[in-house]
Design a protein around this motif. Structure first.
Motif, short mmCIF file in Angstrom:
data_model
loop_
_atom_site.label_atom_id
_atom_site.label_comp_id
_atom_site.label_asym_id
_atom_site.label_seq_id
_atom_site.Cartn_x
_atom_site.Cartn_y
_atom_site.Cartn_z
N SER A 372 0.85 -1.19 0.00
CA SER A 372 0.00 0.00 0.00
C SER A 372 0.89 1.24 0.00
O SER A 372 2.02 1.20 0.47
N VAL A 373 0.35 2.33 -0.53
CA VAL A 373 1.11 3.59 -0.59
C VAL A 373 0.28 4.72 0.03
O VAL A 373 -0.89 4.88 -0.30
N PHE A 374 0.91 5.45 0.95
CA PHE A 374 0.23 6.57 1.62
C PHE A 374 1.03 7.85 1.46
O PHE A 374 2.24 7.84 1.28
N HIS A 375 0.32 8.97 1.55
CA HIS A 375 1.00 10.25 1.73
C HIS A 375 0.18 11.06 2.73
O HIS A 375 -0.77 10.54 3.31
N PHE A 376 0.56 12.32 2.94
CA PHE A 376 -0.15 13.11 3.94
C PHE A 376 -0.87 14.28 3.30
O PHE A 376 -0.28 15.03 2.52
N ILE A 377 -2.15 14.39 3.59
CA ILE A 377 -2.94 15.55 3.18
C ILE A 377 -3.43 16.20 4.47
O ILE A 377 -4.01 15.52 5.32
N ASN A 378 -3.19 17.50 4.59
CA ASN A 378 -3.63 18.19 5.79
C ASN A 378 -3.11 17.48 7.05
O ASN A 378 -3.84 17.32 8.04
N ASN A 379 -1.88 17.02 7.00
CA ASN A 379 -1.22 16.29 8.09
C ASN A 379 -1.90 14.97 8.45
O ASN A 379 -1.66 14.43 9.53
N GLN A 380 -2.75 14.47 7.60
CA GLN A 380 -3.38 13.18 7.88
C GLN A 380 -2.96 12.15 6.83
O GLN A 380 -2.87 12.48 5.66
N PRO A 381 -2.76 10.91 7.29
CA PRO A 381 -2.38 9.87 6.32
C PRO A 381 -3.53 9.55 5.38
O PRO A 381 -4.66 9.38 5.82
N VAL A 382 -3.25 9.50 4.10
CA VAL A 382 -4.26 9.27 3.07
C VAL A 382 -3.69 8.28 2.06
O VAL A 382 -2.55 8.42 1.64
N PRO A 383 -4.45 7.25 1.68
CA PRO A 383 -3.88 6.26 0.77
C PRO A 383 -3.86 6.73 -0.69
O PRO A 383 -4.76 7.43 -1.14
N LEU A 384 -2.81 6.34 -1.40
CA LEU A 384 -2.76 6.51 -2.86
C LEU A 384 -3.01 5.17 -3.52
O LEU A 384 -3.49 5.08 -4.63
N ARG A 385 -2.61 4.10 -2.81
CA ARG A 385 -2.87 2.75 -3.29
C ARG A 385 -3.20 1.92 -2.05
O ARG A 385 -2.42 1.89 -1.10
N ARG A 386 -4.36 1.27 -2.09
CA ARG A 386 -4.81 0.51 -0.93
C ARG A 386 -4.71 -0.97 -1.25
O ARG A 386 -5.40 -1.46 -2.14
N ALA A 387 -3.82 -1.66 -0.53
CA ALA A 387 -3.65 -3.08 -0.81
C ALA A 387 -3.20 -3.77 0.49
O ALA A 387 -3.95 -3.78 1.47
N ARG A 388 -1.95 -4.29 0.53
CA ARG A 388 -1.49 -5.06 1.67
C ARG A 388 -1.68 -4.32 3.00
O ARG A 388 -1.37 -3.15 3.10
N GLY A 389 -2.21 -5.03 3.98
CA GLY A 389 -2.40 -4.45 5.30
C GLY A 389 -3.76 -3.81 5.49
O GLY A 389 -4.22 -3.64 6.62
N TYR A 390 -4.39 -3.45 4.42
CA TYR A 390 -5.68 -2.74 4.50
C TYR A 390 -6.84 -3.55 3.92
O TYR A 390 -7.99 -3.39 4.32
N CYS A 426 -13.79 -3.54 -0.43
CA CYS A 426 -13.10 -3.07 -1.62
C CYS A 426 -11.89 -3.97 -1.87
O CYS A 426 -11.15 -4.29 -0.95
N SER A 427 -11.70 -4.38 -3.11
CA SER A 427 -10.57 -5.24 -3.45
C SER A 427 -9.26 -4.48 -3.28
O SER A 427 -9.25 -3.26 -3.17
N GLU A 428 -8.16 -5.23 -3.30
CA GLU A 428 -6.86 -4.58 -3.36
C GLU A 428 -6.70 -3.90 -4.72
O GLU A 428 -7.44 -4.21 -5.65
N HIS A 429 -5.72 -3.02 -4.83
CA HIS A 429 -5.37 -2.38 -6.10
C HIS A 429 -5.16 -3.45 -7.16
O HIS A 429 -4.36 -4.36 -6.97
N ILE A 430 -5.90 -3.37 -8.26
CA ILE A 430 -5.76 -4.35 -9.33
C ILE A 430 -4.84 -3.83 -10.43
O ILE A 430 -3.97 -4.53 -10.91
N GLY A 431 -5.02 -2.56 -10.83
CA GLY A 431 -4.14 -1.98 -11.85
C GLY A 431 -4.93 -1.40 -13.01
O GLY A 431 -6.12 -1.16 -12.90
N ASP A 432 -4.23 -1.17 -14.12
CA ASP A 432 -4.87 -0.59 -15.30
C ASP A 432 -5.35 -1.71 -16.21
O ASP A 432 -4.57 -2.51 -16.71
N LEU A 433 -6.66 -1.73 -16.43
CA LEU A 433 -7.27 -2.88 -17.11
C LEU A 433 -6.87 -3.00 -18.57
O LEU A 433 -7.09 -4.05 -19.19
N GLU A 434 -6.32 -1.93 -19.16
CA GLU A 434 -5.96 -2.00 -20.58
C GLU A 434 -4.86 -3.03 -20.83
O GLU A 434 -4.72 -3.54 -21.94
#
Ligand SMILES: [Zn+2]
Ligand SMILES: [Zn+2]
Length: 797
Positions: A372-390, A426-434
């Protein structure tokens, strides 16, 4: 005095060792009664001496709570005493049979296991698969329910007596820990060369040998929890470049792994909240502000001002770092944008050209789960990619569904979502379907999770876009009648296709974005929704992308949007910045637009040598012709493409080699502490949504370039203009609706500079601001929004 109480607890209390913990406390306090899982959480009945009863909850909430449990609410009522009850028991219940309560996310190695791993006297000393009830793989190894060892990929390993005695002891940390194992009875690792020939079979030697290869600049494919990583020394630029070439990933930043936060601090700034997130049981990749002149190889992450780090999260990682490794690139084991590889044979087949060696093991990964990938918005953790652990931690809805729902999601950054009872899974991040392999993985994953969670969808939700693969897949599902009428209707919502009782709901893209924020916050709306991104099919057939809507889970009205500009070249338009740039110039200057007068600007936008980039002056003339004659041209309000155009004008590149590369480059150079902005217009025509016209901004911005103003200043002024324009739009919406809550979503709000500033500005103007916290603001959150809307419209209590 003897009393009896009934306690209802909600939160993360299932599948985390909660019932054994309650059992232990009840035993210790001499209380009788029972506990069972229900659809909302757990129900406990307790009976005993009053003073013991009052001690129960404080103990449960404090030190005796299992580490992974989270108590959201706790209701206690006194009930009549039952005679002849002596023991406390863990009861099974109807909810026991549902997968919703059983399958939990994978968890990083816990402190207790780490100290055993390092303890020479412990029988799991140095064992790369040590785990317990509080940590280890879960979701990635489960094949079916009930969640018992025979239904996981651990079924092939027969527990030894030592492991079995811990597994069956209710007072042990490994009570019912399904993946429990040791070096005698459990999985093993070995090292192979690039051809798959075993070179070292002994655990300690294999790890030491791997470390040596990495220190020598070699690329090693390492099998982890959710799949293979490709690992390489992050300080060795040549090695990292070699990985880029072999993996066919030219530009996208790589994530890195280190064994301690102290070491991460050498390269990035780590705030208190970032440290907490890095050390959390989910152990995601966290994007953090890069320190200037750090020793990280330049080719790890170019064109961005952040670096992505995660801490070791599997015992094997720790054992590897103990060998004196500094910092590793740990990127998904795949080629280009294909799905993450998790099977041994496939890894050897596909990654043999990439990796110099494989550190492999025989615990099968059943579900591939990316980091999973997170960053901070308004000092709060926010996911960019939600997968392992979540994943598959559900998002709870206020109301329960009468019928199960499947939501197909979007085509880029795809996730899909099931709604069952009061939960959105919600499933884990699957990717770009193309990508054909990703698309197959999508279809397989839907079927696997549908079986795992015992979902029988009677409602299918998907996007309005007729060309989306997710749309086409959803329409091909059993019982769904395809939508024959492909022309868009004025209604944002189209209901049709009744056969075998399966109903379909088509949900407009940006509405789904806003709905994802609402459902996360337990709200139904209406709110002022601001959805900004690259592409989403509109109800008028145009490509929307900067939308202000009055939206609830039930309906939406388009209140305002970025004034349409022409975009030539369909699929290419999201990659080649010249296309939106010419569209914006044509729109801003209207009849006066002459290409000759802008040659200096076009020449300034450095053409890239990459073969994908066809940008040159000839090409520009051709594109402009297309726009004039409206050949292969769509109208768009895309904000993402405006970022592309501005980035190109500032010479930051002309091609998005990965999604949002140019917008990210533009954000990275924006100077802080700039308050200036450009002009813009809000135009109101009769009975039409409010239109945000950025023509003045484009002209002023070009004038700034002509004057030789610094790019960092221009970028800041551009961002500031958007903040003020979106605020002005929200104010107008508030004036006509009296609403004062704004919900922000869409990929553009992954831009920290813009989003932090806009949130501040809105709050200063007395707005309540909501944004995504549990699911990504980008298209990874679309499926959750679709499911929430379908649940609200079709079948709630
Ligand atoms: Zn543990
Ligand atoms: Zn054992």
């Amino acid at each position: 005095m003897i009393k009896r109480q009934k306690i209802l607890i909600t939160g993360r209390v299932q599948g985390v060792g909660f019932r054994p913990a309650v059992y232990r406390i009840a035993e210790a306090l001499n209380l009788s009664g029972f506990i069972y899982n229900d659809t909302k959480g757990v129900t406990i009945e307790l009976q005993g001496q009053e003073e013991n009863l009052t001690e129960f909850l404080p103990r449960l909430q404090a030190d005796d709570k299992p580490p992974l449990a989270e108590i959201k609410s706790c209701q206690t009522v006194d009930i009549p005493v039952i005679k002849a009850e002596e023991k406390f028991v863990i009861k099974t219940s109807d909810a026991e049979g549902t997968a919703l309560s059983q399958v939990t996310a994978d968890v990083a190695t816990c402190k207790d296991c780490l100290s055993e791993l390092a303890d020479r006297k412990d029988f799991r000393y140095g064992y790369p698969f040590i785990n317990c009830t509080n940590c280890g793989p879960r979701y990635s190894i489960v094949k079916t329910i009930p969640y018992d060892r025979p239904n996981t990929t651990m079924s092939v390993f027969k527990m030894c007596d030592k492991c079995a005695s811990q597994y069956t002891d209710v007072n042990d940390r490994r009570f019912h820990a399904q993946p429990v194992a040791c070096s005698t009875c459990g999985p093993k690792i070995w090292l192979t060369n690039s051809k798959g020939k075993t070179t070292t079979a002994e655990t300690n030697k294999a790890i030491a040998e791997t470390a040596k290869l990495l220190q020598d600049g070699k690329i090693v494919a390492i099998k982890g929890i959710g799949g293979f990583h490709l690992a390489v020394d992050a300080l060795n630029d040549q090695a990292v470049q070699r990985l880029r070439q072999r993996k066919r990933r030219d530009h996208k930043p790589f994530a890195m792994m280190i064994d301690s936060v102290e070491n991460i601090r050498k390269y990035v700034l780590v705030s208190k909240s970032a440290e907490k997130l890095l050390k959390s049981p989910q152990a995601p990749i966290v994007l953090l502000p890069a320190k200037k002149d750090s020793a990280i190889a330049p080719s790890v992450a170019g064109g961005v001002d952040t670096l992505g780090f995660m801490l070791c999260y599997a015992p094997l990682h720790y054992l590897l770092f103990e060998q004196g490794i500094g910092v590793l690139v740990m990127t998904s084991g795949n080629i280009s944008d294909e799905p993450l590889i998790c099977k041994n044979d496939k890894a050897l087949e596909r990654l043999g050209q990439v990796a110099d060696a494989f550190l492999i093991h025989d615990r099968e990964i059943y579900r591939q789960v990316d980091d999973s990938v997170f960053h901070f918005i308004n000092n709060q953790p926010v996911p960019l990619r939600r997968a392992r652990g979540y994943v598959p931690t559900p998002i709870f809805m206020k109301k329960s569904c009468q019928q199960d729902i499947f939501a197909a999601g979007a085509d880029l950054k795809n996730t899909f979502c099931f709604a069952k009872q009061n939960q959105l899974i919600c499933s884990e991040h699957i990717g770009d379907l193309e990508d054909a392999e990703v698309y197959h993985h999508y279809i397989d994953s839907i079927e696997h999770l549908r079986q795992l969670f015992e979902v029988e969808p009677k409602i299918v939700a998907f996007d309005l876009h007729p060309g989306y693969l997710s749309t086409q897949y959803a329409q091909s599902m059993p019982g769904v009648n395809p939508v024959r009428n492909k022309t868009p209707e004025p209604s944002p919502l189209r209901l049709s296709g009744f056969s075998n009782g399966v109903k379909i709901v088509q949900v407009q893209h940006h509405w789904a974005h806003i709905a994802s924020v609402l459902v996360e916050h337990g709200l139904e709306g209406p709110v002022i929704g601001i959805a900004c991104d690259g592409t989403g099919y509109g109800t008028d057939g145009a490509i929307w992308g900067c939308e202000c809507m009055i939206a609830s889970l039930e309906k939406f009205e388009r209140f305002g949007h970025l004034a349409y500009y022409p975009l030539a070249g369909a699929d290419k338009a999201s990659k080649e910045a010249i296309r939106p740039l010419l569209g914006l110039l044509a729109k801003s200057y209207g009849k006066d637009f002459e290409l000759n007068k802008f040659m200096w600007l076009l020449e300034r936008t450095k053409p890239e040598t990459n073969k994908n980039s066809k940008f040159n002056i000839l090409n520009s003339k051709f594109i402009l012709e297309q726009i004039k004659k409206r050949v292969n041209v769509v109208d768009t309000s895309s904000l993402g493409r405006v970022f592309d155009a501005v980035a190109a004008m500032l010479g930051l590149g002309t091609y998005n080699h990965f999604d949002a590369q140019l917008p990210m480059a533009l954000e990275a150079i924006a100077e802080e502490d700039i308050e200036e902005h450009y002009d813009f217009e809000l135009i109101r025509k009769d009975n039409e949504p409010l239109q945000l016209d950025l023509g003045k901004m484009i002209k002023e911005l070009i004038a700034d370039i002509q004057k030789g103003q610094a790019s960092g200043l221009i970028s800041a002024k551009f961002h500031n203009t958007l903040c003020i324009a979106l605020l002005a739009m929200a104010k107008q919406a508030s004036k006509s609706t009296k609403l004062s809550t704004v919900a922000l979503s869409g990929g553009v709000f992954c831009n920290r500079y813009l989003t932090n500033r806009l949130i501040k500005l809105l709050r200063k103007n007395e707005f309540r601001v909501l944004f995504n916290k549990e699911i990504p603001a980008n298209d990874g959150g679309i499926s959750v929004g679709q499911a929430a809307i379908a649940a609200r419209i079709m079948n709630c209590e």
